[in-house]
Design a protein around this motif. Structure first.
Motif, PDB file in Angstrom:
ATOM      1  N   LEU A 166      13.880  11.621   6.889  1.00 43.27           N
ATOM      2  CA  LEU A 166      13.063  12.639   5.679  1.00 43.27           C
ATOM      3  C   LEU A 166      12.267  11.481   5.663  1.00 43.27           C
ATOM      4  N   LEU A 167      10.581  12.346   5.896  1.00 41.64           N
ATOM      5  CA  LEU A 167       9.355  11.418   5.971  1.00 41.64           C
ATOM      6  C   LEU A 167       9.462  11.309   4.334  1.00 41.64           C
ATOM      7  N   VAL A 168       9.810   9.693   3.093  1.00 41.01           N
ATOM      8  CA  VAL A 168       9.396   9.533   2.290  1.00 41.01           C
ATOM      9  C   VAL A 168       7.985   8.785   1.918  1.00 41.01           C
ATOM     10  N   GLY A 169       7.400   8.476   3.016  1.00 45.27           N
ATOM     11  CA  GLY A 169       6.101   8.439   2.232  1.00 45.27           C
ATOM     12  C   GLY A 169       4.592   8.461   3.586  1.00 45.27           C
ATOM     13  N   THR A 170       4.037   8.595   3.210  1.00 45.78           N
ATOM     14  CA  THR A 170       2.419   8.384   4.838  1.00 45.78           C
ATOM     15  C   THR A 170       1.412   7.314   3.436  1.00 45.78           C
ATOM     16  N   GLU A 221      -4.462   0.661   1.387  1.00 46.21           N
ATOM     17  CA  GLU A 221      -3.626   1.383   0.200  1.00 46.21           C
ATOM     18  C   GLU A 221      -2.696  -0.477  -0.292  1.00 46.21           C
ATOM     19  N   THR A 222      -2.076  -0.689  -1.545  1.00 44.89           N
ATOM     20  CA  THR A 222      -0.755  -1.296  -1.230  1.00 44.89           C
ATOM     21  C   THR A 222       0.357  -0.797  -2.004  1.00 44.89           C
ATOM     22  N   GLU A 282      10.545  -2.805  -1.207  1.00 44.77           N
ATOM     23  CA  GLU A 282       9.699  -2.084  -2.162  1.00 44.77           C
ATOM     24  C   GLU A 282       9.565  -3.147  -3.067  1.00 44.77           C
ATOM     25  N   ALA A 283      10.616  -4.454  -3.198  1.00 42.13           N
ATOM     26  CA  ALA A 283       9.842  -5.728  -3.462  1.00 42.13           C
ATOM     27  C   ALA A 283       8.678  -6.718  -3.121  1.00 42.13           C
ATOM     28  N   GLU A 287       0.067  -4.970   1.226  1.00 41.34           N
ATOM     29  CA  GLU A 287      -1.998  -4.791   1.662  1.00 41.34           C
ATOM     30  C   GLU A 287      -1.848  -4.515   3.279  1.00 41.34           C
ATOM     31  N   LEU A 288      -1.878  -2.851   2.975  1.00 39.89           N
ATOM     32  CA  LEU A 288      -1.712  -2.565   4.659  1.00 39.89           C
ATOM     33  C   LEU A 288      -3.045  -2.896   4.812  1.00 39.89           C
ATOM     34  N   ARG A 289      -3.878  -3.408   4.680  1.00 43.49           N
ATOM     35  CA  ARG A 289      -4.987  -3.820   5.565  1.00 43.49           C
ATOM     36  C   ARG A 289      -5.595  -4.778   6.285  1.00 43.49           C
TER      37      ARG A 289
END
Length: 186
Positions: free
Chosen positions: A154-158, A163-164, A171-172, A176-178
């Motif tokens: 299941l794709l739960v996020g894109t 974005e952070t 999850e903790a 930072e995707l950059r």
């Protein structure tokens, strides 16, 4: 004419500039990752290992490996990164091929491997019970987060760009995707 299934000897015979995998009875040889791909892998490993692998600034409890060779049934796969909860794998095994499926893994997509990663390897990971899969695309600046639900993902996020995110199962961490796409000296 029946074709002979590939063997581990076929993998060993590949030139050193290729990564070999056996997926669903077929041999795949991919070029070594390009620099941008390798950089994204290294940055992600660094971001995760300190808080989750070493417990520095985070909960610990994970063991991470870079490009482990996974022997899952008849398949031999090499994800870019993989992580096991320490209660399942307390220390790094002294083997070439790990037979225990990871709890999480990441495939960093390349134009030459994207279809293989998405359409051939994901079903194997689901079959073997890998709970979480991340697909990172350093050219499109995206992170896709998948959770195993029954026998499929299941794709739960894109997530994208700068974005952070707090992406499961980590999850903790405010990731930072950059840092995955930029050459950042901090």
């Amino acid at each position: 004419m029946t074709r002979k299934p590939p063997t581990y000897a076929d993998l060993e015979a590949l030139p050193p500039n290729q990564v070999g995998e056996i997926v669903d009875g077929e041999l795949y040889a991919s070029p070594r990752p390009a620099a941008r791909h390798a950089s994204s892998s290294m940055q992600l490993a660094t971001e995760l290992n300190n808080p989750f692998g070493r417990g520095r600034g985070g909960p610990g409890g994970w063991l991470f490996l870079f490009e482990p060779e996974l022997h899952l049934g008849k398949d031999v796969l090499v994800p870019d990164l993989a992580g096991w909860r320490r209660e399942r794998m307390p220390k790094v095994p002294d083997v070439v091929g790990i037979q225990m499926a990871p709890d999480w893994l990441c495939e960093v997509l390349s134009p030459s491997t994207s279809r293989l990663d998405r359409f051939r390897k994901l079903p194997v990971y689901a079959r073997e019970g890998v709970r979480h899969v991340w697909l990172v695309d350093p050219l499109q600046y995206t992170l896709e987060v998948f959770r195993l639900e029954g026998s499929h993902y299941l794709l739960v996020g894109t997530h994208q760009d700068a974005e952070t995110v707090h992406a499961e199962p980590f999850e903790a961490l405010a990731l930072e995707l950059r840092v995955l796409w930029e050459d950042i000296a901090e």
